[in-house]
Scaffold this motif. Sequence first.
Motif, mmCIF file in Angstrom:
data_model
loop_
_atom_site.group_PDB
_atom_site.id
_atom_site.type_symbol
_atom_site.label_atom_id
_atom_site.label_comp_id
_atom_site.label_asym_id
_atom_site.label_seq_id
_atom_site.Cartn_x
_atom_site.Cartn_y
_atom_site.Cartn_z
ATOM 1 N N PHE A 139 0.706 -1.301 -0.025
ATOM 2 C CA PHE A 139 -0.304 -0.134 -0.104
ATOM 3 C C PHE A 139 0.535 1.058 -0.078
ATOM 4 C CE2 PHE A 139 -2.318 3.633 2.571
ATOM 5 C CZ PHE A 139 -3.166 3.509 1.816
ATOM 6 N N ASN A 140 1.753 1.508 0.850
ATOM 7 C CA ASN A 140 2.837 2.755 0.855
ATOM 8 C C ASN A 140 3.323 2.551 -0.211
ATOM 9 O OD1 ASN A 140 4.830 4.428 2.386
ATOM 10 N ND2 ASN A 140 6.036 3.192 1.161
ATOM 11 N N ASP A 141 4.242 1.859 -1.245
ATOM 12 C CA ASP A 141 4.732 1.665 -3.014
ATOM 13 C C ASP A 141 3.362 2.605 -3.715
ATOM 14 O OD1 ASP A 141 7.278 0.694 -1.387
ATOM 15 O OD2 ASP A 141 6.712 -1.321 -2.332
ATOM 16 N N TYR A 142 2.465 1.774 -3.578
ATOM 17 C CA TYR A 142 1.389 2.259 -4.094
ATOM 18 C C TYR A 142 1.105 3.791 -4.379
ATOM 19 C CZ TYR A 142 -2.833 3.221 -6.092
ATOM 20 O OH TYR A 142 -4.059 4.191 -6.361
ATOM 21 N N HIS A 143 1.229 4.161 -2.519
ATOM 22 C CA HIS A 143 0.112 5.962 -2.492
ATOM 23 C C HIS A 143 1.358 6.201 -2.924
ATOM 24 C CE1 HIS A 143 0.440 8.996 0.227
ATOM 25 N NE2 HIS A 143 -0.699 8.975 -0.013
ATOM 26 N N ASP A 144 2.769 6.010 -2.908
ATOM 27 C CA ASP A 144 4.375 7.188 -2.874
ATOM 28 C C ASP A 144 5.162 6.663 -4.613
ATOM 29 O OD1 ASP A 144 3.400 8.157 -0.539
ATOM 30 O OD2 ASP A 144 5.017 6.610 0.330
ATOM 31 N N ILE A 145 3.647 5.692 -5.530
ATOM 32 C CA ILE A 145 4.500 5.831 -7.075
ATOM 33 C C ILE A 145 5.053 6.725 -7.353
ATOM 34 C CG2 ILE A 145 2.676 5.727 -7.944
ATOM 35 C CD1 ILE A 145 3.246 3.422 -9.442
ATOM 36 N N ALA A 146 4.525 7.825 -7.646
ATOM 37 C CA ALA A 146 5.013 9.073 -8.322
ATOM 38 C C ALA A 146 6.051 9.561 -8.100
ATOM 39 C CB ALA A 146 3.803 9.994 -8.807
ATOM 40 N N GLU A 147 5.982 9.343 -6.846
ATOM 41 C CA GLU A 147 7.450 9.676 -6.023
ATOM 42 C C GLU A 147 8.721 8.477 -6.836
ATOM 43 O OE1 GLU A 147 6.219 11.576 -2.119
ATOM 44 O OE2 GLU A 147 4.745 11.919 -2.450
ATOM 45 N N LYS B 157 14.908 4.470 -4.734
ATOM 46 C CA LYS B 157 13.150 3.874 -4.674
ATOM 47 C C LYS B 157 12.700 3.982 -6.383
ATOM 48 C CE LYS B 157 12.211 6.069 -0.232
ATOM 49 N NZ LYS B 157 11.756 6.680 0.130
ATOM 50 N N LYS B 158 13.392 4.727 -7.391
ATOM 51 C CA LYS B 158 12.809 3.491 -8.459
ATOM 52 C C LYS B 158 12.392 2.488 -8.969
ATOM 53 C CE LYS B 158 16.723 5.819 -11.054
ATOM 54 N NZ LYS B 158 17.611 6.856 -11.770
ATOM 55 N N LYS B 159 13.797 2.102 -8.304
ATOM 56 C CA LYS B 159 14.206 0.491 -8.771
ATOM 57 C C LYS B 159 12.895 -0.582 -7.757
ATOM 58 C CE LYS B 159 18.835 1.794 -8.527
ATOM 59 N NZ LYS B 159 20.353 1.287 -7.723
ATOM 60 N N ARG B 160 12.550 0.206 -6.639
ATOM 61 C CA ARG B 160 11.315 -0.605 -5.881
ATOM 62 C C ARG B 160 10.182 -1.640 -7.353
ATOM 63 N NH1 ARG B 160 9.540 2.980 -0.966
ATOM 64 N NH2 ARG B 160 11.048 2.588 0.305
ATOM 65 N N PRO B 161 10.045 -2.285 -7.175
ATOM 66 C CA PRO B 161 9.089 -2.809 -8.401
ATOM 67 C C PRO B 161 7.782 -1.975 -8.746
ATOM 68 C CG PRO B 161 9.155 -4.750 -6.929
ATOM 69 C CD PRO B 161 9.935 -3.309 -5.684
ATOM 70 N N LEU B 162 6.913 -1.519 -8.078
ATOM 71 C CA LEU B 162 6.178 -0.797 -8.874
ATOM 72 C C LEU B 162 7.021 0.621 -9.499
ATOM 73 C CD1 LEU B 162 3.066 -0.940 -5.959
ATOM 74 C CD2 LEU B 162 3.036 -1.664 -8.650
ATOM 75 N N ALA B 163 7.496 1.566 -9.009
ATOM 76 C CA ALA B 163 8.690 2.019 -9.344
ATOM 77 C C ALA B 163 8.744 1.947 -11.031
ATOM 78 C CB ALA B 163 8.993 2.938 -8.721
ATOM 79 N N ALA B 164 9.450 1.047 -11.026
ATOM 80 C CA ALA B 164 10.358 0.024 -11.924
ATOM 81 C C ALA B 164 8.876 -0.143 -12.840
ATOM 82 C CB ALA B 164 10.966 -0.415 -11.647
ATOM 83 N N GLY B 165 7.677 0.261 -12.693
ATOM 84 C CA GLY B 165 7.171 -1.209 -13.865
ATOM 85 C C GLY B 165 6.797 -2.706 -13.696
ATOM 86 N N SER B 166 7.698 -3.093 -12.915
ATOM 87 C CA SER B 166 7.826 -4.446 -12.624
ATOM 88 C C SER B 166 7.047 -4.844 -12.335
ATOM 89 C CB SER B 166 9.166 -5.153 -12.703
ATOM 90 O OG SER B 166 9.693 -4.443 -10.719
ATOM 91 N N ILE B 167 6.194 -4.610 -11.724
ATOM 92 C CA ILE B 167 5.079 -5.295 -11.377
ATOM 93 C C ILE B 167 3.640 -4.553 -11.992
ATOM 94 C CG2 ILE B 167 3.404 -6.544 -9.188
ATOM 95 C CD1 ILE B 167 6.492 -7.258 -7.855
ATOM 96 N N ALA C 129 -0.150 -6.319 -7.378
ATOM 97 C CA ALA C 129 0.613 -5.395 -6.547
ATOM 98 C C ALA C 129 -1.158 -5.716 -5.656
ATOM 99 C CB ALA C 129 0.901 -4.185 -6.526
ATOM 100 N N TRP C 130 -2.386 -4.967 -5.800
ATOM 101 C CA TRP C 130 -3.617 -4.997 -5.336
ATOM 102 C C TRP C 130 -3.696 -6.234 -4.707
ATOM 103 C CZ3 TRP C 130 -5.204 -1.205 -2.144
ATOM 104 C CH2 TRP C 130 -4.767 0.265 -2.309
ATOM 105 N N ARG C 131 -3.920 -7.073 -5.432
ATOM 106 C CA ARG C 131 -4.528 -8.339 -5.596
ATOM 107 C C ARG C 131 -3.667 -9.510 -4.646
ATOM 108 N NH1 ARG C 131 -5.651 -8.431 -11.099
ATOM 109 N NH2 ARG C 131 -3.259 -9.253 -11.456
#
Length: 286
Positions: A54-62, A69-79, A84-86
């Motif tokens: 939830f935190n990664d989803y909320h902060d994805i733009a930042e 942090k741009k290497k995190r899966p949601l930010a990088a688009g690898s997931i 992620a929500w599921r």
Amino acid sequence: MHPYLKLLRPEHYLKNSFVGAPLFFAGHELGKGIAPTMGAFIAFCGMASAVYIFNDYHDIAEDRLHPEKKKRPLAAGSISVQSAWRLGGLLSLFALALGFYIHPGVAGVLGVYALLNIAYTLQLKKWPYLDITIIALGFVLHLVAGSQASQANLSPWILGETFLLALFLALAKRRTEVLLYHRGLVTRKNIDRYRLKWVDCGLIVLSILLLSGYIWYCFTPEVMRRYGSEWVVVSAVFVAIGLLRYLQLALMKQTLKSPNSVLLHDRIIQGALLGWIIFLGGLLYG
């Protein structure tokens, strides 16, 4: 690391071991509490991972603008966000169901933990010093859940010392982020409102409170009866070594490692922790 594994952040699961503290300090009384305590640990790992998602989803733009942090899966688009929500939803349901199976009180604590962290992500983390207080309360909730799972009595001393220790570790992490901020790396929005001198003073004060409170705890008649020895106060030596070592790394060597990383790599702190566990375990179970 596989993107899904990276999304769950298993390296932070060590924090959830706090659920075992009530059982450990119960001594010989609760041998049957091991299985439910392990279940509570697993439930907290699941809920913690859901909170991280939830935190990664909320902060994805930042995070996409951040050099690390741009290497995190949601930010990088690898997931994908949908995947992620599921996953987060399944983990939350699994944690609550397992917690309720162990004891309804465990499920209740997990629910409070989740709501507290959602509020932290949405608003509370923007307020300096309040943010580390919320983090410390999260560790206290681990103790409460562990007590519910093992049906072990929870001493106010243990609650207080755990809160102070968690506050110390959270403030230590902010110190690392302040140092990075001074080097041009902004890790969180409110970090510019932390002052390095105040953080250093706070760490020293918390260290004194932790050690003096622990020594006072060791000298209480109830604790001496439980451990069957007045020598329980010797365990304070290991506490002092661990605190002084971390202060040395932070204040003198200006380490940029987080407390979690220091614990995983520093042999002196690991030795102090292991010595503390062995010494107290010997008094309780020897």
